[in-house]
Design a protein around this motif. Structure first.
Motif, short mmCIF file in Angstrom:
data_model
loop_
_atom_site.label_atom_id
_atom_site.label_comp_id
_atom_site.label_asym_id
_atom_site.label_seq_id
_atom_site.Cartn_x
_atom_site.Cartn_y
_atom_site.Cartn_z
N ARG A 21 44.20 11.96 14.17
CA ARG A 21 44.41 11.36 15.29
C ARG A 21 43.05 11.44 15.96
O ARG A 21 42.43 12.45 15.94
N SER A 22 42.68 10.50 16.70
CA SER A 22 41.49 10.33 17.17
C SER A 22 40.87 11.30 18.46
O SER A 22 39.66 11.81 18.43
N ARG A 83 38.84 0.39 8.07
CA ARG A 83 39.84 0.53 6.76
C ARG A 83 41.05 1.36 7.29
O ARG A 83 42.08 1.05 7.15
N GLU A 84 40.85 2.77 7.88
CA GLU A 84 42.07 3.45 8.05
C GLU A 84 42.31 3.53 9.51
O GLU A 84 43.36 4.22 9.77
N THR A 85 41.64 2.74 10.44
CA THR A 85 41.90 3.14 12.03
C THR A 85 42.98 2.10 12.07
O THR A 85 43.13 0.98 11.81
N ALA A 86 43.94 2.69 13.05
CA ALA A 86 45.09 2.02 13.44
C ALA A 86 45.62 2.52 14.72
O ALA A 86 45.09 3.61 15.17
N PRO A 87 46.19 1.51 15.58
CA PRO A 87 46.65 1.79 16.82
C PRO A 87 47.80 2.93 16.81
O PRO A 87 48.41 3.43 15.92
N THR A 99 45.45 7.14 18.36
CA THR A 99 44.86 6.18 17.58
C THR A 99 44.30 6.75 16.02
O THR A 99 43.84 7.96 16.14
N ALA A 100 44.77 6.39 15.02
CA ALA A 100 44.32 7.06 13.78
C ALA A 100 43.16 6.64 13.29
O ALA A 100 42.37 5.49 13.39
N ILE A 101 42.36 7.41 12.99
CA ILE A 101 40.77 7.43 12.50
C ILE A 101 40.41 8.17 11.25
O ILE A 101 41.22 9.13 10.74
N VAL A 106 34.52 6.45 11.30
CA VAL A 106 33.89 6.59 12.59
C VAL A 106 32.26 6.45 12.20
O VAL A 106 31.44 6.20 12.93
N VAL A 107 31.96 6.80 10.90
CA VAL A 107 30.47 6.52 10.41
C VAL A 107 30.32 4.81 10.21
O VAL A 107 29.28 4.41 10.96
#
Length: 230
Positions: A21-22, A83-87, A99-101, A106-107
């Motif tokens: 989680r972000s 790719r992996e980021t999601a609400p 938010t998923a990171i 992040v890079v």
């Protein structure tokens, strides 16, 4: 993950696609989305600035609301190629910090900021991240990880979640805003992240700690990892 921009390659990585989680790291995406294709008033710039420099949650919540909540993330995933980021989960629409990171994403976000974002956006966001304050607006110390491992210049965005609404050891040296208690979501394990640009390197450390870990202990471990990487 560490990406060396001069060499054009990743020089260190471990579980770079693992999802966390972000916490406040998502505020970079919030800022870039809000700055895209609109006239930004002086009031907006003030709101964005305190969100990026001092991790102001109230500012983030306001910008999250204005941007349509999960639609902020959906737009930025497409724009940056994440790719992996999601609400956040559908039953937690207002919790931008869920938010998923991943470290890899992040890079990618920093690479977009440095190499693809419009010049005005890039300069504004980096200026705020270079001025990261010692204390967050909620009283937590922001100097763990990269800021403690290496001297300036750097530009950083930190993140923390799961250590309670107020710190056991309040940060000193900055104005602190009292934050209303949030409901217990039963997550159970704290996260602590340090991310940023150090010279030509983009450095991202995302961590998940055992339940009950103190902020001090987690911060010490994240600083150690950042120091080893750098």
């Amino acid at each position: 993950m560490v990406f060396d921009r001069a060499a054009g390659r990743v020089v260190a990585e471990r579980q770079a696609r693992r999802v966390f989680r972000s916490a406040s790291v998502v505020k970079i995406l919030l800022a870039l989305d809000y700055l895209q294709g609109r006239e930004v008033s002086a009031g907006d710039r003030k709101l964005l600035g305190v969100m990026l420099r001092s991790s102001d949650d109230r500012a983030a919540t306001e910008l999250w609301r204005r941007g349509g909540q999960r639609r902020v993330i959906e737009r930025m995933v497409r724009r940056v190629g994440l790719r992996e980021t999601a609400p956040p989960p559908a039953d937690k629409p207002g919790f931008w910090g869920y938010t998923a990171i991943s470290a890899g994403d992040v890079v990618r976000t920093y690479r977009y900021l440095l190499d693809e974002a419009p010049v005005g956006q890039r300069e504004f966001v980096l200026e705020q991240l270079r001025k990261s304050t010692p204390c967050g607006m909620d009283g937590f110390d922001q100097t763990f990880g990269i800021p403690r491992a290496v001297p300036r210049p750097w530009a950083v965005k930190q993140g923390w979640s799961g250590f309670g609404d107020t710190p056991a050891e309040p940060c000193r040296g900055g104005q602190v805003r009292q934050v209303a208690a949030r409901p217990d979501l039963g997550i159970g394990r704290p996260v602590l992240h340090t991310t940023g640009v150090v010279g030509e390197k983009i450095v991202v450390v995302l961590t998940l700690h055992p339940a009950g870990t103190s902020f001090r202990a987690a911060a010490g471990r994240v600083t150690e990892i950042a120091g080893q990487l750098l």
